[in-house]
Design a protein around this motif. Structure first.
Motif, mmCIF file in Angstrom:
data_model
loop_
_atom_site.group_PDB
_atom_site.id
_atom_site.type_symbol
_atom_site.label_atom_id
_atom_site.label_comp_id
_atom_site.label_asym_id
_atom_site.label_seq_id
_atom_site.Cartn_x
_atom_site.Cartn_y
_atom_site.Cartn_z
ATOM 1 N N HIS B 67 -6.250 46.575 42.769
ATOM 2 C CA HIS B 67 -6.678 45.263 43.463
ATOM 3 C C HIS B 67 -5.965 44.228 43.048
ATOM 4 C CE1 HIS B 67 -10.291 47.422 44.424
ATOM 5 N NE2 HIS B 67 -10.606 47.701 43.293
ATOM 6 N N PHE B 68 -4.843 44.335 43.142
ATOM 7 C CA PHE B 68 -3.861 43.112 43.454
ATOM 8 C C PHE B 68 -3.789 42.639 44.592
ATOM 9 C CE2 PHE B 68 -1.414 45.177 39.570
ATOM 10 C CZ PHE B 68 -2.215 44.779 38.688
ATOM 11 N N GLY B 69 -4.314 41.611 45.010
ATOM 12 C CA GLY B 69 -4.147 41.109 46.505
ATOM 13 C C GLY B 69 -2.706 40.773 46.834
ATOM 14 N N PRO B 70 -2.287 41.322 47.956
ATOM 15 C CA PRO B 70 -0.984 40.998 48.303
ATOM 16 C C PRO B 70 -0.650 39.600 49.215
ATOM 17 C CG PRO B 70 -1.983 42.768 49.845
ATOM 18 C CD PRO B 70 -2.960 42.197 49.013
ATOM 19 N N CYS B 71 0.480 38.977 48.597
ATOM 20 C CA CYS B 71 0.865 37.852 49.183
ATOM 21 C C CYS B 71 1.288 37.707 50.583
ATOM 22 C CB CYS B 71 1.470 36.871 48.436
ATOM 23 S SG CYS B 71 3.156 37.438 48.070
ATOM 24 N N LYS B 72 1.704 36.855 51.253
ATOM 25 C CA LYS B 72 2.219 36.750 52.581
ATOM 26 C C LYS B 72 3.742 37.467 52.417
ATOM 27 C CE LYS B 72 2.582 33.888 56.559
ATOM 28 N NZ LYS B 72 2.797 32.473 56.984
ATOM 29 N N ILE B 73 4.414 37.091 51.551
ATOM 30 C CA ILE B 73 5.930 37.780 51.472
ATOM 31 C C ILE B 73 5.794 39.246 51.218
ATOM 32 C CG2 ILE B 73 8.153 37.463 50.435
ATOM 33 C CD1 ILE B 73 7.527 34.959 49.677
ATOM 34 N N CYS B 74 4.663 39.727 50.402
ATOM 35 C CA CYS B 74 4.370 40.945 50.194
ATOM 36 C C CYS B 74 4.234 41.580 51.485
ATOM 37 C CB CYS B 74 3.324 41.288 49.214
ATOM 38 S SG CYS B 74 3.203 40.226 47.596
ATOM 39 N N TRP B 75 3.119 41.192 52.359
ATOM 40 C CA TRP B 75 3.108 41.778 53.273
ATOM 41 C C TRP B 75 4.292 41.938 54.326
ATOM 42 C CZ3 TRP B 75 -0.419 44.980 55.115
ATOM 43 C CH2 TRP B 75 -1.580 44.859 54.538
ATOM 44 N N PHE B 76 5.091 40.716 54.523
ATOM 45 C CA PHE B 76 6.449 41.146 55.093
ATOM 46 C C PHE B 76 7.144 42.214 54.738
ATOM 47 C CE2 PHE B 76 5.379 36.896 56.969
ATOM 48 C CZ PHE B 76 5.560 37.182 58.295
ATOM 49 N N GLN B 77 7.169 42.302 53.373
ATOM 50 C CA GLN B 77 8.124 43.572 52.531
ATOM 51 C C GLN B 77 7.340 44.729 53.008
ATOM 52 O OE1 GLN B 77 9.423 42.524 48.537
ATOM 53 N NE2 GLN B 77 8.288 40.905 49.080
ATOM 54 N N ARG B 78 5.980 44.878 53.083
ATOM 55 C CA ARG B 78 5.550 46.039 53.486
ATOM 56 C C ARG B 78 5.791 46.397 54.969
ATOM 57 N NH1 ARG B 78 -0.874 46.409 51.906
ATOM 58 N NH2 ARG B 78 -0.470 46.744 49.697
ATOM 59 N N THR B 79 5.651 45.296 55.828
ATOM 60 C CA THR B 79 6.173 45.442 57.311
ATOM 61 C C THR B 79 7.490 46.331 57.337
ATOM 62 O OG1 THR B 79 4.912 43.526 57.796
ATOM 63 C CG2 THR B 79 6.245 44.176 59.492
ATOM 64 N N ALA B 80 8.606 45.779 56.511
ATOM 65 C CA ALA B 80 9.561 46.516 56.535
ATOM 66 C C ALA B 80 9.703 47.892 55.956
ATOM 67 C CB ALA B 80 10.760 45.668 55.771
#
Lengths: 185, 187
Positions: B67-80
């Motif tokens: 339950h560590f909420g992803p931040c916006k930059i985390c989401w962009f890394q996931r998108t890659a």
């Protein structure tokens, strides 16, 4: 600024509707005219380019909603982005250098299946949850409600439906390309 | 409890990956072309699949179980990262090793590693709560790491290692294998 944002979302909604009409015509045409023809061969030949256009419009549209209109994407929105953004780059490469790629056909179908399922689910929960309750039911992570919609055009177009239209169009393009392999390219 | 175990386990995997990556890179710079390196190049799709699968399972573990909420930059890394998993997975299932994998993986992993580097710099150099735009709502602040393992491993450092491993594997594949090997789908 509010007015321009409204106008742009309306343009995107109209493009979504056009995309849906094209998708429906394609499916009906595919059911009744299965033979290879000039029409199918043309689409098949330019499938990667058309897929690139659809993916790029979807990517830019989603970036417009989050960065310019400042609608915060919810968790499900982010998962749809994960499956849409890479397709812009992928089909740009496929269209520029790798026109014979078999992998590109399969990759698009795989990504669009996952993205399409998430978009369908998202649209379903948006449409079935009453909006006064929707504001009270946040997604598990992120705190942004997945069931609330920021925009609603023509009584049914919301952001996940736009995404779904994009996924369906790219999927259909790849199906056509597999069914009618273009000889010359 | 499970969070602590997960963090140590993934941090150890990252450490292992970093050691293997550095050793492979140095070996490549020293010898250039050996049967061992060719073996890695031939199996780069499978190896990249394993790396990205570990990375994706890690991100899902941290967000869904810990339950560590992803931040916006985390989401962009996931998108890659996520599309790379699907790319290598599709290529493995099709037994295909087409050349389009190389530019797509290199560009996507490079974009991802820039995001990771920026994120890591935010966490380590800038004071916590520094100039990162949170995604809004309860989204996590990008500049506050959830944990620090072995004194330097945070989540973006894990992502960075994954991206660099993919770049190394894809780079070895395109440098060492001749076109025929690649097109004939010799994984």
């Amino acid at each position: 600024m509010m007015y321009q944002i409204y106008e742009i979302t309306r343009v995107l909604s109209i493009m979504t509707m056009i995309g849906q009409v094209i998708a429906m015509v394609t499916v009906i045409g595919f059911l009744f005219f299965r033979r290879s023809s000039f029409f199918w061969d043309r689409i098949s030949k330019h499938a990667f380019f058309l897929a690139f256009v659809v993916a790029a419009v979807s990517t830019l549209g989603s970036l417009f909603f989050s960065e310019i209109a400042e609608y915060t994407p919810c968790k499900l929105c982010w998962f749809q982005r994960v499956f849409m953004y890479p397709l812009s780059l992928f089909y740009l490469l496929a269209f520029l250098r790798y026109k014979q790629s078999k992998l590109a056909e399969w990759y698009g179908m795989v990504m669009c299946s996952f993205g399409g399922v998430i978009a369908t689910y998202h649209y379903f929960i948006q449409m079935t949850t009453p909006q006064d309750i929707a504001a009270l039911t946040p997604c598990t992570v992120g705190g942004v409600s997945c069931t609330q919609y920021e925009i609603l055009h023509f009584g049914y177009i919301t952001i996940p439906l736009m995404a779904l239209t994009g996924f369906v169009l790219i999927f259909l393009l790849m199906v056509i390309r597999k069914r009618f392999p273009s000889s010359a390219s | 409890m499970i969070t602590t175990i997960g963090i140590s386990a993934y941090a150890s995997l990252v450490l292992l990956g970093q050691v293997i990556g550095v050793v492979t890179l140095l070996y490549f710079l020293w010898k250039r072309d050996t049967p061992e390196l060719r073996w890695i190049a031939r199996h780069s799709v499978l190896l990249s699949f394993i790396v990205t699968l570990t990375a994706v399972s890690g991100t899902l573990f941290f967000s869904e179980i810990a339950h560590f909420g992803p931040c916006k930059i985390c989401w962009f890394q996931r998108t890659a990262m996520y599309p790379l998993l699907f790319l290598f997975g599709t290529a493995l299932v099709l037994r295909s090793s087409e050349k389009i994998i190389t530019p797509f993986a290199l560009i996507t992993a490079s974009l991802g590693s820039f995001a990771s580097l920026y994120h890591y710099a935010l966490e380590r150099v800038v004071l916590p709560g520094g100039p990162c735009t949170p995604g809004g709502g309860d989204f996590a602040f990008c500049a506050t790491p959830y944990f620090l393992q072995f004194g330097y491993i945070t989540i973006p450092m894990m992502a960075l290692s994954g991206f660099l491993l993919v770049i190394l594997l894809t780079g070895l594949r395109s440098l060492l294998l001749k076109d025929e090997d690649v097109i004939n789908g010799n994984l």
